[in-house]
Design an enzyme around this catalytic site. Sequence first.
Site, PDB file in Angstrom:
ATOM      1  CE  LYS A 118      -9.963  -0.128   3.683  1.00  0.00           C
ATOM      2  NZ  LYS A 118      -9.554   0.467   2.792  1.00  0.00           N
ATOM      3  CG  ASP A 122      -1.998  -2.362   7.441  1.00  0.00           C
ATOM      4  OD1 ASP A 122      -3.263  -2.684   7.676  1.00  0.00           O
ATOM      5  OD2 ASP A 122      -1.634  -1.425   6.887  1.00  0.00           O
ATOM      6  CD1 TRP A 146      -2.718   1.461   0.562  1.00  0.00           C
ATOM      7  CD2 TRP A 146      -1.961   1.802   2.771  1.00  0.00           C
ATOM      8  NE1 TRP A 146      -3.633   2.554   1.224  1.00  0.00           N
ATOM      9  CE2 TRP A 146      -3.162   2.698   2.426  1.00  0.00           C
ATOM     10  CE3 TRP A 146      -1.552   1.926   4.077  1.00  0.00           C
ATOM     11  CZ2 TRP A 146      -3.421   3.418   3.287  1.00  0.00           C
ATOM     12  CZ3 TRP A 146      -2.042   2.697   4.884  1.00  0.00           C
ATOM     13  CH2 TRP A 146      -3.077   3.445   4.660  1.00  0.00           C
TER      14      TRP A 146
HETATM   15  N1  KET Z   1      -3.858  -0.554   5.456  1.00  0.00           N
HETATM   16  C1  KET Z   1      -4.102  -1.005   4.499  1.00  0.00           C
HETATM   17  C2  KET Z   1      -3.463  -2.030   3.996  1.00  0.00           C
HETATM   18  C3  KET Z   1      -5.000  -0.225   3.768  1.00  0.00           C
HETATM   19  O1  KET Z   1      -5.492  -0.718   2.633  1.00  0.00           O
HETATM   20  C4  KET Z   1      -5.627   0.844   4.304  1.00  0.00           C
HETATM   21  C5  KET Z   1      -6.811   1.818   3.321  1.00  0.00           C
HETATM   22  C6  KET Z   1      -5.324   1.331   5.494  1.00  0.00           C
HETATM   23  C7  KET Z   1      -4.533   0.633   6.080  1.00  0.00           C
HETATM   24  C8  KET Z   1      -6.181   2.280   6.006  1.00  0.00           C
HETATM   25  O2  KET Z   1      -7.436   2.181   6.300  1.00  0.00           O
HETATM   26  P1  KET Z   1      -8.050   3.124   7.526  1.00  0.00           P
HETATM   27  O3  KET Z   1      -8.443   2.042   8.839  1.00  0.00           O
HETATM   28  O4  KET Z   1      -9.332   3.820   6.981  1.00  0.00           O
HETATM   29  O5  KET Z   1      -7.059   4.326   8.114  1.00  0.00           O
HETATM   30  N2  KET Z   1      -6.782   1.445   2.019  1.00  0.00           N
HETATM   31  C9  KET Z   1      -7.472   2.051   1.044  1.00  0.00           C
HETATM   32  C10 KET Z   1      -7.998   3.466   1.248  1.00  0.00           C
HETATM   33  C11 KET Z   1      -6.586   4.483   1.260  1.00  0.00           C
HETATM   34  O6  KET Z   1      -5.771   3.969   0.748  1.00  0.00           O
HETATM   35  O7  KET Z   1      -6.937   5.371   2.365  1.00  0.00           O
HETATM   36  C12 KET Z   1      -7.057   1.608  -0.451  1.00  0.00           C
HETATM   37  O8  KET Z   1      -5.852   0.990  -0.518  1.00  0.00           O
HETATM   38  O9  KET Z   1      -7.701   2.065  -1.264  1.00  0.00           O
END
Ligand code: KET
Length: 397
Positions: A246, A211, A130
């Site tokens: 998610k 993660d 990511w």
């Molecule tokens: N870790 C990973 C691997 C991940 O894909 C995301 C979000 C997050 C953490 C962050 O999640 P949050 O708890 O909402 O802070 N990924 C999607 C959105 C983004 O880039 O923020 C994506 O990869 O599209």
Amino acid sequence: MFRHVQPYAGDSILSLNETFGKDPRANKINLSIGIYFGDDGKIPMLPSVRAAELQVVAEAGARPYLPMEGAANFRTAVQHLLFGADNAALQAGRVVTIQTVGSSGGLKVGADFIKHYFPSSTVLLSDPTWDNHRAVFEGSGLKISTYPYYDTETGGLCFDAMLAALASSERQSVVVLHACCHNPTGVDLSKDQWQRLLPVLQERELIPFLDLAYQGFGDDIQEDAFIIRLLAESGMSFFVANSFSKNMGLYGERCGALSVICPTEAQTVNVMGQLKAIVRRDYSNPPMHGAKIVARVLTNPDLRLLWEAEVVSMRERIHVMRNQLHYALSSKCSGRDFDYFLTQRGMFSYTGLSPLQCDQLKDSFGVYILRSGRMCMAGLNSRNVEATASAIAAIIV
Ligand code: KET
């Protein structure tokens, strides 16, 4: 004063999602950002989450500041979800958990902690990962390196190369691992591979930073926490950032947590203290509303059952879409192998399309996938899967 401020190139994911929003074409298809959309193309309001929210709102509680570490019932519920309530490491008091601003916030607080206490460590990221992993750890001032992960030839994991690289990495490096549903490739380690990785982590005294942003979208809620429980059992010290964006559809509420697993209960006291200090100077304390909803869903037996069933149906809908896209593409482009859509797991597939082909998909067909070739399978639905397959078929002939 601001003359020398540089322009921001934008974020590869969020900027593309914004471009999609502004695209006037009615038949545009958003497979860019990692958001789960239902078959109607909308972000679902899960009935379990809605019911919990209504309860929380009806209680009309006061809104004092939460403690720096977040709500106690949320933190305990997260621990039980990640480790299992009767986990030995939890029982021994070896785990500290703080509520964070999404799992992104958990990664950032963890990165700042590591920079302070292990300033010269290198952070090892999977190649690819990511994009924001690099930004977060680099932003905290840490050195970044990568380990091999994805095999472009096979569309699978290059496990031997990964093991070899970690086995010869600098001792006490931090190694960021996706606990399940690897982003962007959709390629995960099997249980057997996690078990074979463990002695390498131990031998090099590596510090795993897990993660877990997609718990429930791989095998199921429990199985997706396999590596967390394996590491806890091994007695290693490690970090976990987890998210409810998610699996509860709570993206904008920013519900996440950071857990740090220490060798002894005594050490957790100071670790918790320093995590609080980081939070205090960054944003003082986390927000309350989303944490109340999450805690309610996780601890109310009826809502919990309902939520678990909802996670199953989200996961299964993605499987159906994987199958439909695979079928449609295989019939349109005979002789080409699209089996990776079936073997890759979670929200994403890595299509192997070039950045130019991805631009073409967007410009000519209104189909948005990341320029890395990452496609969010959870953006497919019964009305756009055929059009997506036709667009891909048109650009790869
Ligand atoms: N870790 C990973 C691997 C991940 O894909 C995301 C979000 C997050 C953490 C962050 O999640 P949050 O708890 O909402 O802070 N990924 C999607 C959105 C983004 O880039 O923020 C994506 O990869 O599209």
